[in-house]
Enzyme design. Structure first.
Site: not given
Ligand code: FE2
Length: 438
Positions: A291, A334, A340, A349, A364, A370
């Site tokens: 990813h 992450h 973000e 989503y 975030h 998150h």
């Molecule tokens: Fe992120």
């Protein structure tokens, strides 16, 4: 509004030329001794005179009156819900993961100015660094009422309803799945074409948005320059008591004039408003495994002075095929030095099947962890992987190098989801010291 032609010209950053009356645009020079039709010549500088030539932006306007006639003495006014950085409230905890339901329409008559509600601010408007993000609720058109912001450009992301921006340089109509950029200093009036209107605005205090470099991807894909459209010239020759509101260093000021300031009959240059259809964004992604970082979905980037570390990146998560093998496909867990902020334009989503709904937002912040909720994690970990189309999905991320601070509106409004943090509560410890996939 008068113009000989209507429509748009393609190509973000191009040097455009357009005239609403034949022969209004001087040819071969910018400042003739006298302009045709008795127009005044005026330059609008969007970058410093000496900015590098590939970033230098300015537009020459040929107008009925010079802009000095479009402002008079200013008096300060209050727009209490449109905030600017720095705004650090000692009673508000911005450290955390936050999510909001859509801000509801109120039934109040709200214009582009009175309907702006700031959610977060970052950096400092006085040093032209950072940004603010807003939600707008607009039900009423501005009438003989105009606005410009010296504080930054506005990136407008509609989520409901259709808006028209009648600007000095022409007319831009936008609807959901489109975005518009209204440059710093540009005078305009916002009208409701179909209401009520709701959407998101990113106010960029810093260097202008530009297209990201594509690196080895090459000359095509992601956002293409030709899909950004700038309007052709259109002008108003209207005398009526009018108000111009200016945002300057975080404060609002009002001035009264006797005519429409939208009087540019012809212009040429590359500093101009644009619109862009998000459906023309061509996503590029992993075609075997893994990813990639979400920066692969960057539509626009506003540099900060540190190479590769944006004042703002605007990224789009839209419909696409997922084909990666043996891969955890949703966004990974992450922590990020960048902050973000996300908004949902429509659909679902993939990292948050529930709770992050169209019109809603999430934050975030700098170094706050998150990632997928338990439902998304278990689903993606156990799915039989094959080519799969992610359909009915369009969300965006505003990522900034500066920590984002919640406004009182964002921190106390009823649409803040108090239980967002619990979306990770049911994630299990699977480790028991024995090898093997759990
Ligand atoms: Fe992120």
């Amino acid at each position: 509004t008068k113009g000989t032609v209507e429509g748009y010209m393609p190509g973000f950053g191009n040097d455009f030329e357009t005239e609403a009356l034949p022969g209004a645009l001087p040819q071969g020079m910018n400042s003739p001794q006298k302009c045709n039709y008795g127009l005044y010549g005026e330059q609008l500088s969007g970058t410093a005179f000496t900015a590098p030539s590939h970033q230098n932006e300015r537009t020459w306007c040929y107008r009925i009156r010079p802009s000095v006639k479009h402002t008079h003495r200013f008096k300060k006014i209050d727009l209490p819900l449109w905030k600017s950085a720095p705004l650090i409230d000692p009673d508000i905890i911005s450290l955390g993961q936050y999510r909001w339901d859509p801000v509801e329409h109120t039934g109040q008559a709200l214009t582009w100015l009175t309907g702006m509600r700031t959610m977060v601010t970052a950096g400092d408007v006085n040093t032209q660094t950072g940004m603010a993000s807003h939600v707008y609720l607009v039900t009423e058109s501005m009438k003989d009422d105009y606005f410009f912001s010296a504080d930054g450009e506005l990136l407008v992301v509609p989520q409901e309803g259709r808006l028209r921006f009648c600007t000095e340089l022409g007319i831009i109509d936008i609807a959901p799945q489109e975005i518009a950029i209204l440059p710093r200093g540009l005078v305009y009036r916002a009208e409701v074409l179909e209401g009520p209107c709701r959407g998101f605005v990113c106010e960029n205090y810093g260097q202008k948005f530009q297209l990201p470099g594509r690196g080895p991807i090459g000359a095509n894909c992601m956002a293409n320059r030709r899909d950004f459209k700038t309007p052709v010239a259109a002008f108003e020759d209207r005398e009526a008591p009018s108000t111009v509101t200016a945002k300057w260093c975080g404060q609002f000021h009002e001035t009264k004039i006797g005519h429409s300031p939208l009087d540019v009959v012809a212009w040429h240059g590359n500093y101009c408003p644009v619109k862009y259809d998000l459906k023309t964004y061509c996503p590029v992604g992993a075609i075997l495994f893994d990813h990639p970082d979400p920066s692969i979905f960057t539509v626009l980037t506003a540099p900060s002075g540190i190479e590769g570390t944006a004042n703002i990146d605007f990224a789009l998560f839209r419909e696409r095929w997922m084909v990666a093998e043996n891969t955890f496909r949703p966004p990974w867990y992450h922590k990020n030095v960048m902050s973000e902020l996300m908004g949902n334009i429509y659909g679902i989503y993939d990292a948050k099947p529930k709770g992050f709904v169209p019109g809603g937002m999430s934050l975030h912040n700098c170094m706050l962890p998150h990632g997928p909720d338990q439902q998304a994690f278990e689903g993606a970990s156990n799915a039989k992987l094959g080519p799969e189309k992610l359909d009915n999905t369009m969300s965006f991320m505003i990522e900034t190098r500066f920590p984002q601070h919640l406004t009182p509106f964002a921190a106390t409004a009823g649409h803040l989801q108090e239980d967002y943090i619990d979306c990770w509560g049911s994630l299990e410890k699977k480790f028991d010291g024995t090898p093997g996939v759990k």
